[in-house]
Design a protein around this motif. Sequence first.
Motif, short mmCIF file in Angstrom:
data_model
loop_
_atom_site.label_atom_id
_atom_site.label_comp_id
_atom_site.label_asym_id
_atom_site.label_seq_id
_atom_site.Cartn_x
_atom_site.Cartn_y
_atom_site.Cartn_z
N THR A 111 44.86 35.44 46.21
CA THR A 111 44.11 36.35 45.36
C THR A 111 43.26 35.55 44.39
O THR A 111 43.63 34.47 43.95
N SER B 176 41.42 37.27 38.05
CA SER B 176 40.92 38.58 37.65
C SER B 176 39.52 38.48 37.08
O SER B 176 39.22 37.56 36.30
N ASN B 177 38.65 39.39 37.44
CA ASN B 177 37.29 39.43 36.94
C ASN B 177 37.30 39.86 35.47
O ASN B 177 37.80 40.94 35.15
N ARG C 75 36.03 43.34 34.82
CA ARG C 75 36.63 44.42 35.60
C ARG C 75 36.77 45.69 34.76
O ARG C 75 37.12 45.65 33.59
N ASP D 165 38.71 49.05 33.95
CA ASP D 165 40.07 49.56 34.08
C ASP D 165 40.20 51.06 33.81
O ASP D 165 41.13 51.69 34.29
N GLU E 141 35.91 42.46 43.32
CA GLU E 141 36.81 43.06 42.35
C GLU E 141 36.03 43.56 41.13
O GLU E 141 36.04 42.96 40.05
N SER F 191 39.78 47.85 38.67
CA SER F 191 41.21 47.64 38.81
C SER F 191 41.70 48.40 40.04
O SER F 191 41.07 49.35 40.50
#
Length: 737
Positions: free
Chosen positions: A27, A30-31, A34, A36, A407, A410
């Motif tokens: 994976t 995390s962007n 992103r 959420d 991505e 979320s």
Amino acid sequence: MRAAIRSFKVTIFALVAIVFISAFMSTKPSNPLRIDKVATAQDNFLLKPRQHIRLTPRPEETYAFPIPLGEIGPVQSLFSGKAQYPFICFTEESGFGQPEIDNLQGYGTPVYPKGLGRESRTRADIIGYSKDCLIKTNLRYYKVDNQQNYQEISAGFDQPLAAGEFLVRLEYGTINRFIYGILMPIKAEEIGDRLAQSQWNKKLIYQFGGGAGIGFRQGRLKEYQMFERLNDQLAQGYAVISSSGNRTSYTYNMLLAEDTARRVKRNFISLYGKPEYTVGIGGSGGGLAQYLMMQNAPGLIDAALPLYSYPDMVSQTLYAMDCDLLNTYYTFRADDTSTWQNMDNRALLDGLVAKNGDPHPSAIFQPINQILNGQWPNLPDGNSECINGWFGLYAFIHNPKQGWLREYFSPDVVDNHHWNHWQDLINIYGENEQGFARHVWGNQGIQYGLEAWKKNQISFEQFVDINQKIGSWKPVHEMEKERIARIPIWDKPFWLSLWGNHNVTPELQPQHASSRHPTDYVAVEKAYRYGQIYLGMADIPILDVRHYLENDLDMHHVSASFQSRQRIQDWQGDSHHQVIWVADEDYDPIDLSFAVMDEWMQGVLAGQSVIEAKPKLAVDTCFDKQGKVIASGHEVWDGEWNAKPKGQCQQAYQVYKTSRIQAGGRWAGNTFDCARIPLEQAVQQGIYGELDVQALLPQLKALFPLGVCDFTQGDQAKPRDLNLSMLELVDNQTVNN
């Protein structure tokens, strides 16, 4: 023996690749941008056409243009309904900084402290959120040269300009949440004056952009794209306006695109006055946007330069979504897969260009997927436009469970939304019983490969096998996500559900056709009435320009220009105001096309009709790589599309077909649902040509229990009142533009 050894090697290689994928799937971090949480859209006015959007008055403008410097332009659209959420911000990617914070509740794109680089950002650094991606209206200044180089300059610039250099002012901001830009050529002493226009030639270009998008994002509008593509025109004094909302990379919602374009142009006029004329330009989706704008919103553009165009996007889905069905058949379902490894044979069904000995970049997916499906693998030794141009597009456009391969959101947001083109336009297409957006694609009655069978290029047994096994796409509510792996050292998606084969209806027993998908008449009617489909309405000069890209297996095939032409002829009886130019890849006819269009428009402005004002060079033409005319005239593009002997340009640049034409359909490509007739009637009408099919009728009836397509009856899903001519449609109505 050699073939067996080769297949064995392919098998071993594929198995190793599977193990490699399994061992190294990982994976990504995390962007930091992103999304959420998703905002709730407030109610907003949506235009509701009773006949066609062209005939529906637009509401009066509610925003007092121009947008003041330092302030934000209109947020809610004027007539295209609720704002779409989630909505990804791209102001920073466009070079205009982070968007304004509009909430602290976590809705939308995170905003970070100024100066904090992306690589250093963590979620703990967030200072607010932007659900609408707004930026304040501002100005920038650039020095540009005739080599398409540009350099931002400050307000105190006083250096002498070299030969070929000139200055341009850029105004940027947001309108309808999309980024807009206005480029105006200026003199050095005009730096700092927003209204200065001494270098403007009073002609305006509206730049439309292409690409394939499914909404949910603001999109980019970068300076270099505007400068590079229209550098020569800026040097000649043209002003240029554009918006990320008029780039189909981000949305094919033509109602929202029109709403946005009207406001961008209104902002321009409020500052500088009305131009002599506005000419549109743009390629691919930017080309089809012009066809739809001239149809839906007369007066928005006065002339059109569609490049690499299609008549619209919606009708392209008919054959484009056939591609992966056909590829599934070739790869997994055919009785004789070796026949279909020959790309020349695939062209008999696809209609599109195909080439042997030209492996496609994703060829390795085929043997791996065949092994996963319990089949003996083979590696394709060729490529086609169906693969090179349209691979994966069904998932992007049609599969509501897929949409994004990056991505942006979320997992919770992804799981609670539907991601495809139809969902982007749910306010137009409507919602089905299962809560998904309606869509227009169907294939009932389609006899895939009919023309090849009639010409004895495939056997009856092959025709039966194809139509028995090709099936259709599952109902959207039954679809599953694509099975895609990611390998750290290869930053590309690795498809383990090649051609979306897991979303194709299953094969049935021999002599019983796989299920075919019915056409949703409600969705098609909405697409027609809201102007998502090009009917052929056109009353302005059109210079349809493209390079010949078939040798590159490019999706921008020449036949698309003749789809538009046939629709114009069907609607108006002639197409003299549409000129088609095709050039070798090495010659760029854009500057010439602007010169010819300007001459054409000068005649129109002088009071001549569009036809009377046509310059001598405004005629169908094909060019070689040096820019020399191969042929020009009214008959040079004659060919199979208009049932005439091939003209000189058709002989130089072969025009290919589509799967629907190969199934007996019209070149106009706008039959969303055909009239289906019994097999006996099809024989009587000559649909099978000189084939003697009497003894084959039982098998054909088993294949097509609901009958086969009679394309001569036109699109059965098209509202009957839209079969009238433009003049009959207008019927003395007053249209507010």
